[in-house]
Design an enzyme around this catalytic site. Structure first.
Site, PDB file in Angstrom:
ATOM      1  N   SER A  93       0.841  -1.190   0.000  1.00  0.00           N
ATOM      2  CA  SER A  93       0.000   0.000   0.000  1.00  0.00           C
ATOM      3  C   SER A  93       0.887   1.255   0.000  1.00  0.00           C
ATOM      4  CB  SER A  93      -0.928  -0.039   1.223  1.00  0.00           C
ATOM      5  OG  SER A  93      -2.010   0.838   1.069  1.00  0.00           O
TER       6      SER A  93
ATOM      7  N   ASP B  77      -8.240  -6.831  -4.846  1.00  0.00           N
ATOM      8  CA  ASP B  77      -7.869  -5.501  -4.333  1.00  0.00           C
ATOM      9  C   ASP B  77      -8.414  -4.458  -5.298  1.00  0.00           C
ATOM     10  OD1 ASP B  77      -6.662  -3.141  -3.547  1.00  0.00           O
ATOM     11  OD2 ASP B  77      -4.649  -3.979  -3.379  1.00  0.00           O
TER      12      ASP B  77
ATOM     13  N   HIS C 184      -7.794  -5.435  -0.513  1.00  0.00           N
ATOM     14  CA  HIS C 184      -6.513  -4.768  -0.318  1.00  0.00           C
ATOM     15  C   HIS C 184      -5.796  -5.268   0.934  1.00  0.00           C
ATOM     16  CE1 HIS C 184      -3.494  -1.690  -0.584  1.00  0.00           C
ATOM     17  NE2 HIS C 184      -3.819  -1.177   0.581  1.00  0.00           N
TER      18      HIS C 184
END
Lengths: 391, 391
Positions: free
Chosen positions: A162, A328, A361
């Site tokens: 991320s 995701d 995610h």
């Protein structure tokens, strides 16, 4: 554990439970992309394992938006498992018997590194909105200062998911000769319009809270808890896949058989989200949330290179492992593939794996055996190439 | 335009710009799924075209969460185009030269139909949170009362997108013999965990606003504008596809060449979202938003039929046209397909079209030629079967 080295007059200072804290010399301005500079910058960090004699086994882990320096084992401040305890530790993928793992709280954070809740040396009061807007490159520049301090010329690996992955990409672009291997996971080389939109909702929720007091809530003894909780709730939905939410909660009711015909948390998913919101407020600073989301929104690595991402990686020797997850939708495979494409266009050494997962995610934080296997293989081969001894 | 018929003592009353308003007899309790009942219920509606002598050409349009009764031409209160002006009007798909189109503001709404901002006859004050929680079936039951009043035994068609589609499904399940054709668009037979989660974020944003005053803001002369704006912003993201946001805005800056390094609306997408939030506040009631989102969350048509959706449609003669859009991630094709599957299992007459569009959920409101063509074909064939004259 590690062997701190003098770099300028930087010094380790007491961390008040935040682990190690490196303080840059008080009169040394730390220059930022905005043109501003910070004085008396501190960076809080944690290390795991031992740096070898060749100083060649250091792995820098970069944390995500709401992460911190406590990457392995447990978080001493919360007593709860560390955020990547499944990845980092003795015998794990990032094996602390083999690697010297470093993780630092990002600039702008709220876990001991200089950020909006820390005292502004110029005023003697917390920065609040006087804190300058920072960028991912600023975060990385400060981490580099820490790596200097630790006497490490070349990191064996920089890894993160991320926003952590954004830092990995920035490290490779800014300091290619100092990164032997890089693993950006579930990330993007630029924040999309949808990413920015969700962040903006969160910021507006915080700033709409009267207890935010134009960012000056510390002086007023208030906390924009309601606004920050709403921001976290909205963000949390984006971390999960629709499938994961459905499997976890579906339309199940919370401790009841029938609808309340009211506005309580009838559904388990409501109760879960409310808990996510309220527990987040206890561990995170609202202004940090504003600054870090802003840094992510500003992130667009190609912009520094005439809009051509491949130019960011021209001539790079670093070997890359890019990982995405099928479900995701925050940093979807297409965004990760764009990174791979640019690396290929730069003739970089890159492997790419899209992992089948319905965890959304958040998959990068969870028990994803294929992620562990992929990274173990990547790190093992790189370690052999780097001449690292097996534990 | 239409020919109102006496049904009980229901009467047309002045609508104060809301178009027609049908008032149920003041002493007639309108029973709700919650077990509560409302007294003195009013339903505001609009009609377009002429009801034919056989009363066989009436089309009921059901509006979505933030829609209203002004489906065609323009909205007289805002002066702006009506929400489905591309679909409904002379010579358009829902041709008002051929059909008599009815659209009513839903129960719980804020455009003239009884809702939380209206005066509670029991207290003489606005309902606020004393308004009972309502369901989609309650909305439909009230619409049925209006259709009775208009002297229409069987609607030629019931049509709507999103929450409008839920009402269409409820109509077909509750009053199958009164619906000749039905077109649920971009909808679902039940609200998913993710749908509920996004709604809960919106509700929490509203309720976190101190100006909400526990729902009693009208008495306090305040409005939870900031909270409602945040709710709208979060919801608005879910109405668009990532592709549409990217195409519309990408990472373009708003009236500037470089970052401000502040928290203003640097990006066009931020400016757009802020505008969506603030303009919504001018036209919508925050408590209505709570009640209507709650009704949507509660919607689960199969639940009334032992969890088997097909049972909701057993023996139904209504012909259906189900439409979904490829980039709609709020009510994705899979949810619409589940409706089709249930209709097939009930041996119903159903056609299904998934339309390629990158407009996201909002596609049903936009210029989507394939949607117009599909519906024109469906309505034309049904009209022929129903013996309706062409205009």
């Amino acid at each position: 554990m590690h062997t701190p080295m003098a770099a300028g007059e930087a010094a380790l200072v007491a961390g008040h439970g935040h682990g190690f804290v490196l303080a840059l010399p008080e009169n040394e301005p730390f220059a930022l992309d905005s043109g501003s500079a910070l004085l008396g910058v501190k960076i809080a960090y944690q290390t795991y394992g031992r740096l070898n004699a060749e100083r060649s086994n250091a792995v820098l882990v970069c944390h995500a938006l709401t992460g911190d320096q406590f990457v392995a084992s447990h978080n001493p401040l919360t007593g709860r498992p560390a955020w990547w305890d499944l990845m980092v530790g003795p015998g794990l993928t990032l094996d602390t018997d083999q690697y010297y793992v470093i993780c630092a709280n990002v600039l702008g954070g709220c876990m001991g590194t200089t950020g909006p809740q820390e005292v502004n040396p110029a005023s003697g009061k917390p920065y609040g909105l006087d804190f300058p807007v920072i960028t991912v490159a600023d975060m990385v520049r400060l981490q580099c200062r820490l790596v200097d301090h630790l006497g490490i010329d070349k990191l064996f690996c920089v890894i993160g998911g991320s926003m952590g992955g954004m830092q990995v990409l920035q490290w490779a672009a800014s300091y290619p000769e100092r990164v032997f291997a890089a693993a950006p996971i579930a990330t993007a080389a630029r924040h999309s319009a949808q990413n920015i939109a969700f962040h903006e909702v969160g910021r507006q929720a915080i700033m709409a809270d009267p207890d935010w007091r134009q960012g000056d809530y510390q002086a007023h003894g208030t906390r924009p808890a309601a606004g920050l909780a709403v921001a976290r709730m909205a963000a949390h939905i984006t971390y999960l896949s629709e499938t994961a939410l459905h499997r976890k909660f579906g339309r199940s009711l919370q401790n009841r058989q029938t609808f309340s015909f009211g506005f309580g948390a009838d559904f388990q998913v409501e109760s879960y989200l409310r808990h996510q919101g309220s527990s987040f407020v206890d561990r995170f600073d609202a202004n940090s949330y504003l600054y870090i989301t802003r840094a992510m929104d500003y992130f667009d690595l190609a912009a520094e290179y005439d809009g051509v991402l491949a130019k960011a990686f021209r001539g790079i020797e670093t070997r890359f492992c890019v990982i995405s997850f099928t479900s995701d939708w925050l940093y979807p495979t297409a965004e990760n593939r764009a990174i791979v494409k640019a690396l290929n266009a730069a003739s970089a050494n890159v492997s790419f794996v899209e992992i089948e997962s319905d965890h959304g995610h958040d998959a990068f934080l969870l028990d994803e055996p294929e992620m562990f296997r992929t990274l173990a293989g990547f790190l093992g081969a790189a370690a052999a190439r780097r001449g690292l001894r097996r534990p």
